[in-house]
Design a protein around this motif. Structure first.
Motif, short mmCIF file in Angstrom:
data_model
loop_
_atom_site.label_atom_id
_atom_site.label_comp_id
_atom_site.label_asym_id
_atom_site.label_seq_id
_atom_site.Cartn_x
_atom_site.Cartn_y
_atom_site.Cartn_z
N THR A 170 45.10 35.81 37.41
CA THR A 170 44.37 36.31 37.38
C THR A 170 43.33 36.00 39.00
OG1 THR A 170 43.15 33.72 36.89
CG2 THR A 170 43.62 35.08 34.84
N GLY A 171 42.27 37.24 38.30
CA GLY A 171 41.61 37.20 39.76
C GLY A 171 42.13 38.40 40.48
N ALA A 172 40.42 39.47 40.65
CA ALA A 172 40.82 41.39 41.25
C ALA A 172 40.60 41.76 42.06
CB ALA A 172 40.55 41.85 39.63
N SER A 173 40.75 42.21 42.70
CA SER A 173 40.54 43.47 43.36
C SER A 173 39.54 44.22 42.79
CB SER A 173 41.13 44.10 44.22
OG SER A 173 42.38 43.78 44.39
N ASN A 174 39.97 44.78 42.00
CA ASN A 174 38.28 45.83 41.11
C ASN A 174 38.24 45.30 39.75
OD1 ASN A 174 36.96 47.92 41.18
ND2 ASN A 174 38.06 49.71 41.00
N TYR A 175 37.58 44.10 39.74
CA TYR A 175 37.10 43.90 38.15
C TYR A 175 35.52 43.49 37.85
CZ TYR A 175 37.52 42.37 33.77
OH TYR A 175 36.73 41.79 32.22
N SER A 176 34.51 43.71 37.35
CA SER A 176 33.33 43.78 38.20
C SER A 176 32.99 42.46 36.92
CB SER A 176 32.33 44.90 38.55
OG SER A 176 32.24 45.30 37.03
N ARG A 177 33.55 42.27 35.97
CA ARG A 177 32.94 41.02 35.09
C ARG A 177 33.79 39.40 35.66
NH1 ARG A 177 27.91 43.01 34.09
NH2 ARG A 177 28.84 45.45 32.18
N ALA A 178 33.05 38.81 34.72
CA ALA A 178 33.05 37.33 34.49
C ALA A 178 34.50 37.32 34.06
CB ALA A 178 32.14 36.61 34.79
N PHE A 179 35.47 36.93 34.80
CA PHE A 179 36.68 35.75 34.23
C PHE A 179 36.04 34.36 33.40
CE2 PHE A 179 38.77 38.63 37.49
CZ PHE A 179 40.10 38.98 36.70
N ASP A 180 37.18 34.43 32.01
CA ASP A 180 36.51 33.44 31.31
C ASP A 180 38.04 32.55 32.11
OD1 ASP A 180 36.96 31.17 29.86
OD2 ASP A 180 36.28 32.72 28.32
N TRP A 181 38.21 31.62 33.08
CA TRP A 181 39.13 31.03 33.47
C TRP A 181 39.72 29.88 32.47
CZ3 TRP A 181 39.89 34.13 37.79
CH2 TRP A 181 38.52 34.40 38.71
N LYS A 182 38.69 29.43 31.96
CA LYS A 182 38.93 28.71 31.09
C LYS A 182 40.20 29.15 29.96
CE LYS A 182 36.94 24.60 28.25
NZ LYS A 182 37.23 24.71 27.50
N LYS A 183 40.06 30.42 29.31
CA LYS A 183 40.35 30.72 28.32
C LYS A 183 42.09 30.74 28.86
CE LYS A 183 37.53 33.29 25.29
NZ LYS A 183 36.66 34.17 24.61
N PHE A 184 42.34 31.71 30.22
CA PHE A 184 43.45 31.97 30.77
C PHE A 184 44.38 30.83 30.95
CE2 PHE A 184 41.82 36.77 31.73
CZ PHE A 184 42.41 36.50 31.34
#
Ligand code: PLP
Length: 427
Positions: A170-184
């Motif tokens: 997960t994580g990105a170079s061009n994703y402006s929204r908050a990742f839901d790390w817990k779901k992943f």
């Protein structure tokens, strides 16, 4: 020290001076760039570059490591404190190398990774066919929802269930929204996969607590140290204790030789700066500036991908403005505004052309710019794009940009002393 450089290699001296002036005189909106502090730059330019220190503090393959050990131990302790991690390896030379080290510490060639597609915000090192990751592992790509342009977590879970990967990146170079790390993390657990969160872009915001921290929800957290974190160019890996021994071994001797001790010292300085209370204030301003700029551009008829941002960056879809990302990058460059073309989700254009530009606020916020300056910058972006074939107009915007930059100096003293030295040598 600079006089030695000038004497030995005036061509390189002048190139460095010109680059320093370019950074001073233009608006830097490349989301992955920032201005490292004078303290960080000072640590980089030291004799620590001379030292071989293969191994880890206290367990080196070379003598004379007692002082570089201090630097590395401080960097490790501060990184752990900053992100609440069990273990930190501060040696990776880059973000790409940090990712490869983490992958190879638990995966074998042919294993499967689920990650975000490059044109949906992912990074080359998350599995592009030309990157080692794409050549060594099978990659199943996640795409964002075509309507919301954000991750659809149900679809991501279905993909993970179908592909049964050994790792989710997960994580990105061009994703402006908050990742839901817990779901992943839950998805990873459900198929017995590792979860690696590449927080390279968000690391500074995370350190300051203004973007969600993946550390509690990932087996590995990788990062660069030179983006929002505002340190030297380099990489970082955090992991859980039980994965640490394999990870360290894969970094050295697995994927690198001697660590860059001058860069590690500079990382320690950057982590100290990030632990200071002012850093939270800085990152809050980075976020507020990005949100303000996205809103101002929306009001001027630009379509912001996903409709806004939760971080330091966003992408503008330029199709309504009849200009490609490539053309926009060129005309904004002529106006003294540096951005990079970037693919938007489901982009009909190729990667070298693109329909979008990515805009980030870390560097202009480091200069001290705020809401008033965001209004000026939004207007100049709009005007420059409308005047893409009008070089005189672009030049006049560049003059305005220069005036603003002069009000927010960043390396003014550095430039003055380099110029003074050059003029005495010419005289
Ligand atoms: N990971 C992400 C999410 C990135 O955005 C980048 C660089 O832009 C990297 C890794 C790679 O970092 P480096 O350029 O240091 O290899």
């Amino acid at each position: 020290m600079l006089d030695a450089l000038l004497k030995t290699d005036p061509d390189i001296y002048k190139a460095i001076l010109e680059e320093t002036k370019r950074q001073e005189d233009g608006l830097e909106l490349i989301a992955s760039e920032n201005y490292a502090s004078e303290a960080v730059i000072a640590a980089l330019g030291t004799v620590l570059t001379n030292k071989y220190a293969e191994g880890y503090p206290g367990k080196r393959y070379y003598g004379g490591c007692e002082f570089v050990d201090i630097a590395e131990e401080l960097a490790i302790a501060r990184a752990k404190q900053l992100f609440g991690a069990d273990h930190a390896n501060v040696q990776p030379h880059s973000g790409t190398q940090a990712n490869l080290t983490a992958y190879f510490s638990v995966l074998k060639p042919g294993d499967k990774i689920v990650s975000l597609a490059l044109d949906h915000g992912g990074h080359l090192s998350h599995g592009h066919p030309l990157n080692l990751a794409g050549r060594m592992f099978q990659i199943a790509s996640m795409k964002v929802d075509p309507k919301t342009e954000t991750i659809n977590y149900d679809e991501a879970a279905a993909l993970v269930e179908k592909e049964k990967p050994q790792m989710i990146v997960t994580g990105a170079s061009n994703y402006s929204r908050a990742f839901d790390w817990k779901k992943f993390q839950e998805m990873a657990k459900s198929v017995g996969a590792y979860h690696l969160s590449d927080m390279a872009h968000y690391a500074g915001l995370i350190a300051a607590g203004v973007y969600p921290n993946p550390a509690p929800y990932a087996n590995f957290v990788t990062s660069t140290t030179h983006k929002t974190l505002r340190g030297p160019r380099g990489g970082l890996i955090l992991c859980q204790n039980e994965l640490a021994a394999n990870l360290d071994k894969m970094n050295f001797p697995g994927n690198q030789g001697g660590p860059l001790m001058h860069a590690i010292a500079a990382k320690a300085v950057c982590f100290k700066e990030a632990l200071a209370p002012e850093f939270k204030d800085y990152q809050t301003k980075v976020l507020n500036n990005a949100r303000a700029l996205a809103k101002l551009l929306t009001n001027k008829g630009f379509r912001v991908v996903s409709g806004g941002t939760d971080c330091h960056l966003f992408s503008a879809d330029l199709r309504a403005k009849n200009i490609t990302g490539k053309e926009a990058e060129i005309c904004l460059g002529k106006a003294g505004i540096t951005v990079n073309k970037n693919m938007i989700p489901y982009d009909p254009q190729k990667a070298m052309v693109t329909s979008g530009i990515r805009i980030g606020t870390p560097a202009i916020t480091t200069r001290g710019m705020g809401p008033k300056e965001m209004e000026m910058i939004a207007s100049w972006i709009d005007e420059a794009i409308a005047a893409k074939n009008n070089d005189a107009k672009l030049r006049s915007i560049k003059e305005e940009v220069l005036k603003l930059c002069r009000q927010f100096p960043v390396y003014e003293q550095r430039i003055a002393s380099m110029e003074a030295l050059l003029s005495t040598s010419v005289a």
